[in-house]
Design a protein around this motif. Sequence first.
Motif, PDB file in Angstrom:
ATOM      1  N   GLY A  33     -21.154 -12.183  33.951  1.00 40.80           N
ATOM      2  CA  GLY A  33     -20.896 -11.018  34.630  1.00 40.80           C
ATOM      3  C   GLY A  33     -19.560 -10.867  34.824  1.00 40.80           C
ATOM      4  O   GLY A  33     -18.832  -9.985  35.515  1.00 40.80           O
TER       5      GLY A  33
ATOM      6  N   ASP B 283     -17.789 -10.536  40.631  1.00 43.83           N
ATOM      7  CA  ASP B 283     -19.276 -10.145  40.777  1.00 43.83           C
ATOM      8  C   ASP B 283     -20.048 -10.984  42.053  1.00 43.83           C
ATOM      9  O   ASP B 283     -20.977 -10.418  42.261  1.00 43.83           O
ATOM     10  CB  ASP B 283     -19.904 -10.602  39.425  1.00 43.83           C
ATOM     11  CG  ASP B 283     -19.438 -11.892  38.879  1.00 43.83           C
ATOM     12  OD1 ASP B 283     -18.744 -12.604  39.328  1.00 43.83           O
ATOM     13  OD2 ASP B 283     -20.232 -12.715  37.981  1.00 43.83           O
TER      14      ASP B 283
ATOM     15  N   HIS C  82     -23.199  -9.361  46.143  1.00 44.90           N
ATOM     16  CA  HIS C  82     -23.616  -9.385  44.773  1.00 44.90           C
ATOM     17  C   HIS C  82     -23.309  -8.266  43.995  1.00 44.90           C
ATOM     18  O   HIS C  82     -23.736  -7.042  44.204  1.00 44.90           O
ATOM     19  CB  HIS C  82     -25.127  -9.831  44.530  1.00 44.90           C
ATOM     20  CG  HIS C  82     -25.443 -10.879  45.394  1.00 44.90           C
ATOM     21  ND1 HIS C  82     -25.443 -10.950  46.767  1.00 44.90           N
ATOM     22  CD2 HIS C  82     -25.984 -12.308  44.939  1.00 44.90           C
ATOM     23  CE1 HIS C  82     -26.073 -12.107  47.161  1.00 44.90           C
ATOM     24  NE2 HIS C  82     -26.307 -12.747  46.053  1.00 44.90           N
TER      25      HIS C  82
ATOM     26  N   LYS D 110     -22.215  -6.059  40.170  1.00 52.74           N
ATOM     27  CA  LYS D 110     -22.411  -6.054  38.570  1.00 52.74           C
ATOM     28  C   LYS D 110     -21.393  -4.961  38.061  1.00 52.74           C
ATOM     29  O   LYS D 110     -21.580  -3.798  38.605  1.00 52.74           O
ATOM     30  CB  LYS D 110     -23.888  -5.782  38.022  1.00 52.74           C
ATOM     31  CG  LYS D 110     -23.927  -5.765  36.608  1.00 52.74           C
ATOM     32  CD  LYS D 110     -25.349  -5.744  36.082  1.00 52.74           C
ATOM     33  CE  LYS D 110     -25.470  -5.739  34.558  1.00 52.74           C
ATOM     34  NZ  LYS D 110     -26.981  -5.475  34.356  1.00 52.74           N
TER      35      LYS D 110
ATOM     36  N   THR E  22     -20.488  -2.101  35.573  1.00 58.49           N
ATOM     37  CA  THR E  22     -21.215  -1.306  34.728  1.00 58.49           C
ATOM     38  C   THR E  22     -20.297  -0.140  34.483  1.00 58.49           C
ATOM     39  O   THR E  22     -19.720   0.676  35.533  1.00 58.49           O
ATOM     40  CB  THR E  22     -22.381  -0.958  35.440  1.00 58.49           C
ATOM     41  OG1 THR E  22     -23.374  -1.871  35.766  1.00 58.49           O
ATOM     42  CG2 THR E  22     -23.191   0.202  34.385  1.00 58.49           C
TER      43      THR E  22
ATOM     44  N   TRP F  85     -17.652  -1.478  39.531  1.00 56.99           N
ATOM     45  CA  TRP F  85     -18.579  -2.291  40.145  1.00 56.99           C
ATOM     46  C   TRP F  85     -19.572  -1.854  40.972  1.00 56.99           C
ATOM     47  O   TRP F  85     -19.552  -0.756  41.558  1.00 56.99           O
ATOM     48  CB  TRP F  85     -17.622  -3.317  41.102  1.00 56.99           C
ATOM     49  CG  TRP F  85     -16.907  -4.106  40.677  1.00 56.99           C
ATOM     50  CD1 TRP F  85     -15.546  -4.083  40.522  1.00 56.99           C
ATOM     51  CD2 TRP F  85     -17.067  -5.510  39.865  1.00 56.99           C
ATOM     52  NE1 TRP F  85     -14.927  -5.214  39.964  1.00 56.99           N
ATOM     53  CE2 TRP F  85     -16.115  -5.875  39.565  1.00 56.99           C
ATOM     54  CE3 TRP F  85     -18.198  -6.157  39.524  1.00 56.99           C
ATOM     55  CZ2 TRP F  85     -16.013  -7.247  38.861  1.00 56.99           C
ATOM     56  CZ3 TRP F  85     -18.341  -7.287  38.885  1.00 56.99           C
ATOM     57  CH2 TRP F  85     -17.221  -7.922  38.403  1.00 56.99           C
TER      58      TRP F  85
ATOM     59  N   ARG G  20     -25.494  -5.152  43.251  1.00 57.73           N
ATOM     60  CA  ARG G  20     -26.938  -5.461  42.903  1.00 57.73           C
ATOM     61  C   ARG G  20     -27.915  -5.716  44.209  1.00 57.73           C
ATOM     62  O   ARG G  20     -27.854  -6.410  45.071  1.00 57.73           O
ATOM     63  CB  ARG G  20     -26.822  -6.955  42.482  1.00 57.73           C
ATOM     64  CG  ARG G  20     -26.127  -7.247  41.258  1.00 57.73           C
ATOM     65  CD  ARG G  20     -25.916  -8.671  40.621  1.00 57.73           C
ATOM     66  NE  ARG G  20     -25.040  -8.975  39.763  1.00 57.73           N
ATOM     67  CZ  ARG G  20     -25.519  -9.315  38.368  1.00 57.73           C
ATOM     68  NH1 ARG G  20     -26.732  -9.852  38.253  1.00 57.73           N
ATOM     69  NH2 ARG G  20     -24.587  -9.771  37.459  1.00 57.73           N
TER      70      ARG G  20
ATOM     71  N   GLN H  41     -32.333  -9.740  41.163  1.00 58.03           N
ATOM     72  CA  GLN H  41     -30.807  -9.787  40.401  1.00 58.03           C
ATOM     73  C   GLN H  41     -29.751 -10.572  41.290  1.00 58.03           C
ATOM     74  O   GLN H  41     -29.029 -11.376  40.813  1.00 58.03           O
ATOM     75  CB  GLN H  41     -30.380  -8.220  40.309  1.00 58.03           C
ATOM     76  CG  GLN H  41     -31.161  -7.571  39.417  1.00 58.03           C
ATOM     77  CD  GLN H  41     -30.854  -8.215  37.886  1.00 58.03           C
ATOM     78  OE1 GLN H  41     -29.797  -8.310  37.492  1.00 58.03           O
ATOM     79  NE2 GLN H  41     -31.892  -8.397  37.069  1.00 58.03           N
TER      80      GLN H  41
ATOM     81  N   LEU I  11     -27.897 -13.980  39.970  1.00 59.88           N
ATOM     82  CA  LEU I  11     -26.264 -14.160  40.262  1.00 59.88           C
ATOM     83  C   LEU I  11     -26.023 -15.695  40.690  1.00 59.88           C
ATOM     84  O   LEU I  11     -25.136 -16.342  40.227  1.00 59.88           O
ATOM     85  CB  LEU I  11     -25.601 -12.966  40.621  1.00 59.88           C
ATOM     86  CG  LEU I  11     -24.361 -13.201  40.767  1.00 59.88           C
ATOM     87  CD1 LEU I  11     -23.517 -13.192  39.460  1.00 59.88           C
ATOM     88  CD2 LEU I  11     -23.561 -12.192  41.726  1.00 59.88           C
TER      89      LEU I  11
END
Length: 255
Positions: A114, A172, A182, A184, A186, A190, A193, A198, A202
């Motif tokens: 990630g 990440d 945490h 991610k 996308t 950012w 999570r 999830q 991580l």
Amino acid sequence: MALTQHFTHWDVFYSDKLTQIEYAGRDVKFDAVASAKAVASLHLATSMRSFRAEKLSHMVHHLIHNNPEAAAEIYQTFKDKFPIVVTRDLQAAKAWIKQHARANETKGIIASSGAVRLKPEGIFVKNRLSAADWFLNDQDDVRSCHYLEDVATEFDIQGLELDWCLVAWDADYRYVDGKFEHWKFTGTTWKRRQQEEQQRYLENAYRVLLTRARQGMVIFVPLGNQKDLTRSPLFFGDTLEYLVACGVVLAGEIR
């Protein structure tokens, strides 16, 4: 669990450490198994992966779970045999790992799958890796781990190891205001999570990365870029300080 679905007639014996988060996480439960018994002697206490630092996994466990004092205390017991340093300079990190690796000892860059915003640093986790070339080819082969160009993720390196690792740390899994967050990446931003599954995924990814070295490692934490909202320096500063609080040595000349 396959035991409860297909092998209910089995007598099951397992290590008493298997249900601990440090070893297997929260998913391993034997409550539904009719005949299951924890046996202390089934635990393999000696780590072959870290033959110079049997306590590395214990340190990493506390590092991941926000126990810096415990991590630092454990690291003090093996730091002379297993150096761990952190730097903000990728080229300096490469120089450190080349200096420490001798003869044919393996060395390579690894990062979370990630860690996509390490791309501006020249670390491309989305590139497809040929595992055979990366792990087995000679030092003069640009595809090999020794060349410190291609990066392996937790998927590539899980269950395997190198003598010396350069662990690249992205935003990440960032440490902010006394705790880990945490994230991610996308699209262009950012996103948090939110699901516990999830988050644990991580955490386990970074646990894998931090336990692949057999002789020592250097951790690279980027400086970030104030002009790039996806790489804000605020994402990385606390992470660096946290690693130092865990006992990791800050390479002062390249701070």
